[in-house]
Design an enzyme around this catalytic site. Structure first.
Site, PDB file in Angstrom:
ATOM      1  N   HIS A 222       0.834  -1.204   0.000  1.00  0.00           N
ATOM      2  CA  HIS A 222       0.000   0.000   0.000  1.00  0.00           C
ATOM      3  C   HIS A 222       0.868   1.252   0.000  1.00  0.00           C
ATOM      4  CE1 HIS A 222      -2.870  -2.982   1.590  1.00  0.00           C
ATOM      5  NE2 HIS A 222      -3.804  -2.212   1.064  1.00  0.00           N
ATOM      6  N   ASP A 291      -4.860  -6.571  -7.374  1.00  0.00           N
ATOM      7  CA  ASP A 291      -4.961  -5.824  -6.130  1.00  0.00           C
ATOM      8  C   ASP A 291      -5.198  -4.360  -6.515  1.00  0.00           C
ATOM      9  OD1 ASP A 291      -4.994  -5.312  -3.429  1.00  0.00           O
ATOM     10  OD2 ASP A 291      -3.054  -6.242  -3.012  1.00  0.00           O
TER      11      ASP A 291
END
Length: 542
Positions: A222, A291
């Site tokens: 992230h 993702d």
């Protein structure tokens, strides 16, 4: 198509007529460079068909409804889309999505434990993967999958972005940790298959993640691009088996990881044709979902739009745009619609200049439509009506989470009266973007039994002053919460400092157990869930 033996099976492949009926047969067979001969409306539908955005709010925004009517692949729900105070609100939201596009994928991150969207306000009532791995009861894990699937189905979701199939071989992994079934490849493989069986028995699709394995990383994708310094042989031995088990279980989807495996090249797996080919070599013919493209591992490198182009060209089917609540002006995003448009416009431009052809979209769209039809027929085989909807397992998840508690309880546990307060010192300062905002399940569980005072655990130098200012003594009922015991880290040092001052304090660690964890006077919950918090509170206070 239908549901057999807890698996989603297409009895026949969805035909090309499910794709874009107005496209000419020759275009569907061969693909067309630049979308030549495809009118503007069909061109937009073609591009939209592979995009899976998030959005803000608990109602369908106008831009999203329009995109769905123009063939958008679907949506992903996050915590900001869930209204816990309005029963049935998520189901009605899903009805609105399907009214705009009956072929939409509706996805959600619902792993149990730390990562929950449907139960984010109060915490997951189902313990997470690490608890299930510690208990090592395959039937229990299958029932956990079933109960998650029942929750998702009731919300109108058809794709659950779980289980985590990563083998957490790096104890300092900042993003997988207790979301994994553990560090043993065989155990993770068995429990991955079991959770998939349970999920798909409820008539929803499961999505194993994060291929080809995010468990040996020490950075969070992230926030940056992780690099896994393992050979492909080591990956095949230690990290691919859970995905092989998922494929053998006919998992509906697999999610790619934003990680670099050097032998596969320098592109992250999500954007890497070699990684997609490796997955297809395992026999997976279901969905390959990226993702989130808003994660820094992609956004800070090539950008979400170019990343979407590369991912589709590499072999992805569904392009998960990500959670717009994680982004803001500093990250270059101003709204959920902007995030969607960035990806859509990049795909349109790539279709125009020949970087992508219609066949890239049609191959992906064919798999998406097959998935949607399969889940629709699986649900029809067990409709939501009295006596025929999938029933929850009936498991007592608090009892199960209690059996997974390990370590050292304080001498005061189960002593004292309900009037004796508990002082909670919370040192869990790490923000986990994957989990999103978490309910304070431990304070809530303790407060149902006795008054609770909560303070932040200070840095090690401030512990003496804090203990004095709060009037704490060795007889006080004190609970110290940690989630990161990295050697030399602030949480470990602060918790140890408190324990030297108050050796009777309950040290509760909610993260992964460090290699030398058994030497610490701590009790381990193996994750953060409402079930684990209630089990801990019962153990401490009766």
């Amino acid at each position: 198509m239908g549901l057999r033996d807890g698996r989603l099976h297409p009895d026949h492949p969805a035909g090309d007529d499910l794709l874009h009926p107005r496209a000419a047969p020759a275009q569907r067979r061969t693909g067309v460079r630049g979308g030549e001969g495809v009118n503007a409306a069909d061109r937009l539908r073609l591009v939209n068909s592979v995009i899976l955005p998030g959005f803000l709010g608990t109602a369908l925004p106008a831009w999203l409804e329009e995109a769905l009517r123009n063939g958008l692949g679907g949506v992903v729900y996050f915590s900001q889309n869930i209204d816990p105070d309005t029963p049935g609100a998520v189901g009605r939201l899903s009805e609105a999505v399907l009214a705009a596009n009956p072929h939409a994928v509706i996805g959600i991150d619902e792993e149990g434990g730390n990562v929950t969207r449907l139960q984010s306000a109060a915490g997951s009532g189902i313990p997470g993967a690490a608890v299930l791995g510690v208990l090592d009861d395959i039937g229990l894990t299958e029932d956990a999958g079933r109960d998650i699937g029942v929750l998702a189905r009731a919300a109108g979701v058809n794709l659950v972005l779980a289980p985590v199939a990563d083998v957490n071989t790096n104890p300092l992994n900042p993003i997988i940790g207790v979301r994994s079934f553990g560090a043993d490849t065989a155990r993770v493989s068995a429990h991955t298959a079991a959770l998939i069986r349970g999920l798909q028995s409820a008539g929803v699709g499961a999505c194993a993640k994060h291929f080809p394995g995010h468990g040996d990383t020490s950075t969070d994708s992230h926030l940056e691009l992780p690099r896994v310094e393992l050979s492909l042989e080591e990956m095949r031995r230690d990290h691919l088996p859970p995905f092989t088990a998922a494929v053998k279980q006919s998992v509906a989807a697999v999610m790619s990881a934003h990680i670099v495996i050097p032998e596969l090249g320098e592109l992250p797996a999500t954007l890497n044709p070699a990684a997609a080919a490796l997955l297809r070599e395992l026999g997976h013919d279901g969905l390959l979902v990226t993702d989130a493209l808003d994660m820094a591992a992609v956004r800070a490198g090539v950008g979400s739009g170019p990343g979407a182009v590369l991912a589709l060209k590499a072999g992805a089917d569904l392009l998960c745009v990500g959670n717009p609540s994680n982004l803001g002006p500093k990250a270059g995003s101003t709204s959920d619609e902007d995030d969607y448009r960035e990806v859509r416009d990049a795909l349109l431009a790539a279709l125009d200049d020949g970087t992508l052809t219609t066949s890239h979209f049609e191959t992906a769209s064919r798999r998406i439509r097959r998935f949607v039809e399969t889940t629709r027929q699986a649900r029809a085989a067990a409709p939501d009506s009295a006596g025929s909807a999938p029933a929850p397992s009936g498991r007592d998840w608090v009892e199960a989470a209690g059996r997974a508690l390990t370590g050292v309880l304080p001498a005061w546990s189960r002593n004292g009266t309900a009037a004796d307060p508990v002082q909670l010192l919370d040192g869990r300062g790490r923000t986990n973007i994957a989990a999103g905002p978490l309910s304070d399940v431990f304070s809530a569980a303790l407060a149902r039994r006795t008054p609770v005072r909560r303070s932040a655990l200070p840095d090690p130098a401030g512990t003496t002053d804090l203990v004095g200012s709060l009037g704490l003594t060795p007889e006080s009922r004190v609970v110290v919460l940690t989630d990161d015991l990295a050697p030399g880290g602030a949480q470990l040092a602060a918790a140890q400092a408190v324990h030297r001052l108050l050796p009777g304090a309950a040290w509760v660690h909610t993260g992964t157990v460090p290699a030398d964890g058994q030497d610490l006077p701590a009790v381990y919950t193996h994750g953060t869930s409402r079930a684990s918090a209630e089990a801990l509170a019962a153990r401490l206070l009766g």
